[in-house]
Design a protein around this motif. Structure first.
Motif, PDB file in Angstrom:
ATOM      1  N   GLY A 138       0.822  -1.203   0.000  1.00  0.00           N
ATOM      2  CA  GLY A 138       0.000   0.000   0.000  1.00  0.00           C
ATOM      3  C   GLY A 138       0.853   1.249   0.000  1.00  0.00           C
TER       4      GLY A 138
ATOM      5  N   SER B  38       3.921   1.483  -1.186  1.00  0.00           N
ATOM      6  CA  SER B  38       4.541   1.604  -2.503  1.00  0.00           C
ATOM      7  C   SER B  38       3.564   2.200  -3.506  1.00  0.00           C
ATOM      8  CB  SER B  38       5.003   0.244  -3.008  1.00  0.00           C
ATOM      9  OG  SER B  38       6.155  -0.139  -2.333  1.00  0.00           O
ATOM     10  N   VAL B  39       2.352   1.666  -3.496  1.00  0.00           N
ATOM     11  CA  VAL B  39       1.360   2.167  -4.451  1.00  0.00           C
ATOM     12  C   VAL B  39       1.025   3.622  -4.125  1.00  0.00           C
ATOM     13  CG1 VAL B  39      -1.010   1.880  -5.258  1.00  0.00           C
ATOM     14  CG2 VAL B  39       0.437  -0.095  -4.959  1.00  0.00           C
TER      15      VAL B  39
ATOM     16  N   LEU C 100       3.065   5.834  -2.752  1.00  0.00           N
ATOM     17  CA  LEU C 100       4.197   6.648  -3.205  1.00  0.00           C
ATOM     18  C   LEU C 100       4.184   6.771  -4.725  1.00  0.00           C
ATOM     19  CD1 LEU C 100       6.845   8.123  -2.681  1.00  0.00           C
ATOM     20  CD2 LEU C 100       8.014   5.949  -2.643  1.00  0.00           C
ATOM     21  N   MET C 101       3.824   5.658  -5.384  1.00  0.00           N
ATOM     22  CA  MET C 101       3.770   5.658  -6.853  1.00  0.00           C
ATOM     23  C   MET C 101       2.737   6.666  -7.337  1.00  0.00           C
ATOM     24  SD  MET C 101       3.214   2.276  -9.178  1.00  0.00           S
ATOM     25  CE  MET C 101       4.347   1.213  -8.372  1.00  0.00           C
ATOM     26  N   THR C 102       1.561   6.636  -6.715  1.00  0.00           N
ATOM     27  CA  THR C 102       0.508   7.573  -7.107  1.00  0.00           C
ATOM     28  C   THR C 102       0.951   9.016  -6.874  1.00  0.00           C
ATOM     29  OG1 THR C 102      -1.001   5.886  -6.314  1.00  0.00           O
ATOM     30  CG2 THR C 102      -1.961   7.999  -6.867  1.00  0.00           C
TER      31      THR C 102
ATOM     32  N   LEU D 172       4.049  10.136  -6.799  1.00  0.00           N
ATOM     33  CA  LEU D 172       5.076  10.468  -7.788  1.00  0.00           C
ATOM     34  C   LEU D 172       4.437  10.808  -9.129  1.00  0.00           C
ATOM     35  CD1 LEU D 172       8.011   7.928  -7.625  1.00  0.00           C
ATOM     36  CD2 LEU D 172       8.075  10.377  -7.334  1.00  0.00           C
TER      37      LEU D 172
END
Lengths: 366, 514
Positions: free
Chosen positions: B443, B445-446, B448-450, B452
């Protein structure tokens, strides 16, 4: 012809997009895959694979130079006519879509296996779809920027593998070529597959700002990928004994267990959280290429609708056919077989056709 | 849906033209003073502060009327410099018909709409019998605050002068730093009723003309009653109104605004706002403070790096805590795990609820601290520190570790120099906590990805928000994570899209190298 204004990618974005597509889910199992075929000599196969992949990528650039202002789809239209191009575009869209779907599902499976055993793949896929939709609905420039940021953000993982050399036995690698060249040649089947992804250059070329750098860029991208693979494979080979290595499913992750830090135990779980980023730079550009081709066939510029449906279909597919490791292996085999065709055979054939076409044209002009 | 639609229709019916009563727009003023006075009293009905003084000008023996709004004009200027010369003074040397008053600015107008507008801006209007024009005398004096130190962006060695509510004073404060005729000012009037003066300040040989044009377009499209603050204007002109991040930098420091103009950016001064907007801004400009430039470069770099660490800590620390406790307790060393276990022994809630209770309590404390008068504000500190911290742990509602996590998060979010950015970060923390409580590290990671992806696609005035990291421009990194010595930064940032990148040659004298 297409409008590339405001969508151009720089050479760094071009290199790291290609590198990002090459490194993905495959890297987790790579040391085991090559070790099964050639033991600790498997790393030689990676270098030979690099050589073949680089030659093929240079051929792709040569083809694209013939029609520099369009993607492969526009080139097909130029040489074979509108309808043939639409059929070809459809086949390419399906191929890249399958590749993206396979990587997408495998990514979710690895996450489930390593970090979240209690969460279903269906749910994970929905979770991963959110950032995927947000990114892929943009143009290639934004995706390129994402690849660059992720590369900068995850480059330290390679340092960990270099660090793990300390824990290993260099003697594991010796003697070189203990069983001759035969096993090494056998690994080529795997080691050219791990470079698949350079064919995205078919789509990136028209967006590149300085097209004279396209060839050198693709060589650099392949080289970065090769270095990353070599570090990881050698790291795994020196840490594990030659027989031990084939017993692990994902030696790339397991090897990190040997690193002990005072403030973190089970480092591999933390690293895996960052691997999700590495895997996303494979899945997302592939997804982009697939939906880009689809919207090209229908003559539309905006590709957010096909993207939406792609994600919905992926989620529904997983819901209807819950993936298992066995099925994934079968799927991988089939995907690999198609990949040889599309990434290696197709460019060479197309290049031959383009060359002959050029010759014929020149002759008829004379 | 239909309910809203109906409402909208009613609104449209009720709406009146705000400028309807300002008199016949293009109609000229009359030759007769009495008519003019009647007309103006008609326009300004129910306006008790309207002052009409009938007089006879001594020089020409003409009947005249002076009209102004009492509270907006300086009564000394009116009596000493307008009324006295007009009533008593005879100029024997120049017997022409020019007005013999000693105010700084005299303008002649002949339409009613102009007259109305200018009276509302504090001008006095002089109607003369037989004259086709009315004279606008600059006698305005607005109630305003004196120049004070900056209350929000305080600094150690930076100057202690902040912007005030007067637009013209603010422009003067910037001119004090840039004494160059290349500093251009474009004025606009925004708001149907407020008619707020908005000025763009830029160096015309440095700032990108396309950006100025784009900003101009956006300003002209703003349709609103009145703009009372910079941040209200920001909401109207920013690129992505749905983003949690501020896309234009707000500052109340004159030296900071000056540095931005010198870097090739555009500063927007809104009359009546004690701060200015900077466009285009990047994500990284929100992490700069004027003290970065007034302290030694090594110290400044260290503090700047601390801020970026603070950014990630404030967003991810509570979420990481939740993820570790709920999913990945095997990641932390055994001894730490034991002590967390002991401290969480009596806590009946799952970590997410525990974290949520503390974070919400902290946010309430912070808000209460701002809203309360300074004298009572201290009480809140005591209540927060002792009751919520100590007592909640003893009562077994939250764990000791959680209190530490919340405290570090709070400190981390407060070291961001820009208040708006700090507030955004505190908000993003909550979705991250939810993600962590549902999916653990994945969660995060996702999330942080969103984050970014959102930052990468965000733009400020058409310039990418995360420049110079994405797109990568290494030459701009001299003033990014590490601030290099001043004299080594010879180029303006590419992210300002300046048309002239080279700064004035900044060469350090080297005579000490003997």
């Amino acid at each position: 012809m297409m409008n590339v204004q405001g969508k151009q990618i720089s050479i760094v974005q071009y290199i790291l997009l290609i590198h990002g597509v090459q490194v993905g889910v495959g890297v987790l199992t790579l040391p085991r895959d090559v070790a099964e075929k050639a033991g600790t000599d498997g790393w030689i196969g990676i270098i030979i694979g690099w050589f073949i992949a680089t030659i093929t990528s240079l051929i792709i650039i040569q083809i694209m130079k013939k029609y520099p202002n369009g993607t492969i789809l526009d080139l097909l239209k130029h040489y074979f006519g509108k309808w043939a191009a639409k059929v070809g575009g459809g086949i390419l869209a399906v191929y890249f879509g399958l590749l993206a779907l396979y990587s997408f599902i495998t990514e979710a499976m690895f996450i489930q296996a390593w970090v979240l055993p209690r969460v279903s793949i269906f749910l994970l896929l929905i979770l991963l779809s959110i950032p995927s939709y947000l990114l892929v609905r943009n143009n290639i420039q934004i995706i390129g920027r994402y690849s660059v940021v992720v590369f900068l953000m995850t480059i330290w993982i390679l340092v960990l593998y270099v660090y793990s050399f300390k824990e290993g036995q260099i003697l594991n690698l010796l003697p070189l070529l203990k069983e001759g060249w035969q096993p090494v040649v056998k690994t080529l089947k795997i080691s050219i597959i791990i470079y698949v992804g350079f064919d995205i250059a078919f789509y990136l070329y028209p967006f590149l700002e300085k097209k004279e750098n396209a060839s050198i860029g693709v060589v650099i991208a392949n080289t970065i990928t090769m270095i990353a693979y070599l570090i990881i494979t050698l790291g795994a080979f020196v840490v594990f004994s030659p027989d031990e290595i084939t017993k692990f499913n994902e030696p790339t992750i397991t090897v990190l267990k040997v690193i002990e830090l005072t403030f973190i135990e089970r480092l591999e779980i933390v690293v895996f959280a960052f691997y999700i980023f590495v895997m996303s730079t494979k899945v997302l550009p592939l997804m982009f290429v697939s939906v880009f081709s689809t919207s090209w066939i229908f003559g539309k510029v905006d590709h957010s609708k096909p993207l939406f449906w792609f994600l919905v279909i992926s989620v529904i597919y997983v819901l209807l056919f819950p993936p298992s490791v066995r099925m994934d292996l079968i799927l991988a085999k089939e995907i690999h077989r198609i990949s040889y065709l599309f990434s290696y055979v197709f460019p060479i054939c197309l290049w031959g056709y383009v060359l002959i076409h050029g010759l014929m044209k020149r002759r008829s002009l004379n | 849906m239909s309910f809203f639609k109906k409402d909208k229709k009613e609104l449209q019916q009720q709406q009146t033209d705000p400028n309807e009563n300002s008199g016949p727009q293009t109609e000229l003023i009359s030759l007769d003073v009495i008519n003019n006075v009647n007309e103006i009293q008609n326009i300004f009905s129910k306006t008790p502060d309207l002052v009409v003084t009938n007089l006879v000008i001594k020089q020409t023996n003409a009947k005249a009327a002076l009209v102004y709004l009492g509270e907006l004009t300086d009564s000394t200027v009116v009596s000493e410099h307008v009324l006295r010369p007009l009533l008593f003074h005879i100029d024997d040397f120049n017997e022409d018909s020019t007005l013999k008053v000693s105010v700084t600015q005299i303008k002649e107008v002949n339409t009613w709409s102009k007259v109305t507008d200018e009276i509302l801006k504090g001008k006095s209007v002089l109607f003369m019998d037989g004259s086709q024009v009315a004279f606008l005398l600059d006698t305005g004096k607005w109630p305003e605050r004196s120049i004070e130190d900056t209350p929000i962006e305080s600094s150690i060695y930076g100057e202690h002068i902040g912007f005030t509510e007067s637009g013209s004073t603010n422009i003067a404060l910037i001119r004090k730093h840039i004494k160059n005729q290349r500093l251009k000012i474009n004025d606009y009037s925004i708001g149907e009723r407020g008619k707020t003066k908005v000025s763009l300040l830029y160096l015309d040989d440095v700032a990108n003309p396309d950006l100025i044009k784009e900003l101009e377009n956006r300003l002209q499209k703003v349709k609103v009653d009145s703009i009372t603050n910079c941040i209200i204007l920001e909401e109207y002109i920013e690129d992505n109104p749905y983003s949690p991040f501020p896309q234009l930098l707000v500052t109340e420091r004159t030296d900071f605004a000056t540095l931005e103009i010198l870097a090739g950016r555009i500063v927007i001064v809104v009359d009546g706002a004690p701060n200015v907007l900077v466009a285009p801004s990047t994500f990284f400009s929100f992490f700069k403070s004027i003290d970065d430039y007034t302290s030694r470069w090594l110290v400044a770099s260290f503090i700047r790096l601390l801020r970026y660490i603070g950014f990630f800590t404030a967003i991810f620390l509570p979420a990481t805590y939740i993820a570790i406790i709920a999913f990945h307790f095997e990641v932390i060393p055994l001894k730490l795990l034991m002590s967390i276990g002991v401290s969480r022994e009596r806590v009946p809630f799952p970590p997410f609820i525990e974290a949520l209770i503390m974070e919400i309590a902290l946010e309430m404390l912070r808000e209460a601290g701002i809203r309360l008068p300074a004298k009572i504000g201290q009480t809140i500190g005591i209540v927060g520190g002792i009751v919520i911290g100590q007592a909640a742990v003893q009562a077994g509602i939250v764990s000791n570790i959680m209190v530490i996590v919340v405290a570090i998060t709070a400190v981390a979010s407060f070291i961001i120099p820009n208040y708006q950015m700090g507030a955004s970060i505190r908000l993003i923390r909550f979705p991250m906590m939810i993600m962590a409580s549902l999916f653990g590290f994945v969660g995060l990671s996702v999330g942080l990805m969103t984050l970014l992806i959102h930052l990468i696609e965000l733009k400020s005035l058409g310039v990418s928000y995360t420049s110079p990291v994405s797109p990568l421009r290494i030459q701009d990194w001299k003033d990014l994570f590490i601030r290099f010595p001043q004299w080594s930064i010879t180029k303006r940032p590419v992210s300002s899209l300046a048309i002239q990148l080279r700064r004035a040659d900044s060469i350090r004298p080297k005579e000490d190298k003997q």
